[in-house]
Design a protein around this motif. Structure first.
Motif, PDB file in Angstrom:
ATOM      1  N   GLU A  64       0.761  -1.264  -0.028  1.00  0.00           N
ATOM      2  CA  GLU A  64      -0.065   0.188  -0.111  1.00  0.00           C
ATOM      3  C   GLU A  64       0.840   1.227   0.101  1.00  0.00           C
ATOM      4  N   GLN A  65       1.866   1.286   0.876  1.00  0.00           N
ATOM      5  CA  GLN A  65       2.798   2.614   0.830  1.00  0.00           C
ATOM      6  C   GLN A  65       3.448   2.734  -0.549  1.00  0.00           C
ATOM      7  N   THR A  66       4.046   1.360  -1.057  1.00  0.00           N
ATOM      8  CA  THR A  66       4.882   1.594  -2.115  1.00  0.00           C
ATOM      9  C   THR A  66       3.738   2.068  -3.348  1.00  0.00           C
ATOM     10  N   ALA A  67       2.725   1.747  -3.642  1.00  0.00           N
ATOM     11  CA  ALA A  67       1.774   2.293  -4.371  1.00  0.00           C
ATOM     12  C   ALA A  67       1.401   3.632  -4.176  1.00  0.00           C
ATOM     13  N   ALA A  68       1.560   4.084  -3.028  1.00  0.00           N
ATOM     14  CA  ALA A  68       1.352   5.623  -2.814  1.00  0.00           C
ATOM     15  C   ALA A  68       2.408   6.484  -3.216  1.00  0.00           C
ATOM     16  N   ILE A  69       3.693   5.933  -3.354  1.00  0.00           N
ATOM     17  CA  ILE A  69       4.892   6.841  -3.723  1.00  0.00           C
ATOM     18  C   ILE A  69       4.541   8.010  -4.825  1.00  0.00           C
ATOM     19  N   GLY A  70       4.633   8.752  -4.558  1.00  0.00           N
ATOM     20  CA  GLY A  70       4.535  10.036  -5.641  1.00  0.00           C
ATOM     21  C   GLY A  70       3.157  10.428  -5.913  1.00  0.00           C
ATOM     22  N   LYS A  71       2.275   9.648  -5.341  1.00  0.00           N
ATOM     23  CA  LYS A  71       0.818  10.013  -5.420  1.00  0.00           C
ATOM     24  C   LYS A  71      -0.046  10.402  -3.918  1.00  0.00           C
ATOM     25  N   GLN A  72       0.672  10.955  -3.048  1.00  0.00           N
ATOM     26  CA  GLN A  72       0.391  11.019  -1.790  1.00  0.00           C
ATOM     27  C   GLN A  72      -0.775  12.415  -2.009  1.00  0.00           C
ATOM     28  N   HIS A  73      -0.756  12.994  -3.137  1.00  0.00           N
ATOM     29  CA  HIS A  73      -1.765  14.085  -3.198  1.00  0.00           C
ATOM     30  C   HIS A  73      -2.615  14.143  -4.559  1.00  0.00           C
ATOM     31  N   GLY A  74      -2.800  12.874  -4.765  1.00  0.00           N
ATOM     32  CA  GLY A  74      -3.723  12.606  -5.722  1.00  0.00           C
ATOM     33  C   GLY A  74      -3.359  13.291  -7.258  1.00  0.00           C
ATOM     34  N   GLY A  75      -2.313  13.657  -7.350  1.00  0.00           N
ATOM     35  CA  GLY A  75      -1.769  13.988  -8.870  1.00  0.00           C
ATOM     36  C   GLY A  75      -1.958  15.820  -8.708  1.00  0.00           C
ATOM     37  N   ARG A  76      -2.089  16.207  -7.358  1.00  0.00           N
ATOM     38  CA  ARG A  76      -2.303  17.848  -7.520  1.00  0.00           C
ATOM     39  C   ARG A  76      -0.956  18.152  -6.884  1.00  0.00           C
ATOM     40  N   VAL A  77      -0.486  19.313  -6.968  1.00  0.00           N
ATOM     41  CA  VAL A  77       0.683  19.963  -6.310  1.00  0.00           C
ATOM     42  C   VAL A  77       0.475  19.831  -4.813  1.00  0.00           C
ATOM     43  N   GLY A  78       1.461  19.253  -4.233  1.00  0.00           N
ATOM     44  CA  GLY A  78       1.096  19.070  -2.800  1.00  0.00           C
ATOM     45  C   GLY A  78       2.117  19.684  -1.873  1.00  0.00           C
ATOM     46  N   PHE A  79       3.334  20.273  -2.676  1.00  0.00           N
ATOM     47  CA  PHE A  79       4.495  20.912  -2.043  1.00  0.00           C
ATOM     48  C   PHE A  79       4.687  22.142  -2.482  1.00  0.00           C
ATOM     49  N   PHE A  80       4.757  23.504  -1.711  1.00  0.00           N
ATOM     50  CA  PHE A  80       5.060  24.703  -2.115  1.00  0.00           C
ATOM     51  C   PHE A  80       6.458  25.170  -1.313  1.00  0.00           C
TER      52      PHE A  80
END
Length: 130
Positions: A64-80
């Motif tokens: 589950e964690q591996t599948a979430a790598i890079g997708k923690q924000h559902g494709g949106r910009v998540g870091f500013f």
């Protein structure tokens, strides 16, 4: 009462790979790197040693964690990431081989470029207007 968010966990494939990428591409520094045993580390990084906020690099250990790598924000910009010198930090990204998703643009709030980190998380690099 004083409260603030101190850090956010960021799922990564490998501690050393992620730490090296953030240092090279963004100039981040390691604030803490403690061995917790069993292959787990407490690895905090930040834009500078005196930053009020940090990222906790968390190595994915389950499917589950591996599948979430890079997708923690559902494709949106998540870091500013705010900078005082857009040209300097944009050049650093390019020198590190990062291909921005968009050309730099001038918005009402400042100069912005969108890029992805080594895991695919989307970021905005922003120099805010005075």
């Amino acid at each position: 009462m004083t409260r603030h968010i101190a850090q956010i966990a960021l799922l990564v494939r490998d501690y050393d790979e992620a730490s090296a990428w953030f240092a090279r591409a963004l100039g981040f520094v390691v604030l803490e790197d403690s061995d917790l045993g069993g292959g787990k580390r407490w690895l905090r990084i930040a834009p500078s040693a005196d930053a009020a906020f940090s990222l906790l690099l968390a190595k994915a250990t389950t499917p589950e964690q591996t599948a979430a790598i890079g997708k923690q924000h559902g494709g949106r910009v998540g870091f500013f990431l705010h900078t005082d010198d857009f040209a300097r930090d944009h050049a650093r990204l390019l020198d590190a081989g990062v291909q921005p998703e968009t050309p730099p643009r001038h918005e009402a709030h400042g100069t912005v470029v969108v890029f992805a980190d080594l895991c695919g998380n989307r970021w905005d690099l922003i120099e805010r207007r005075a």
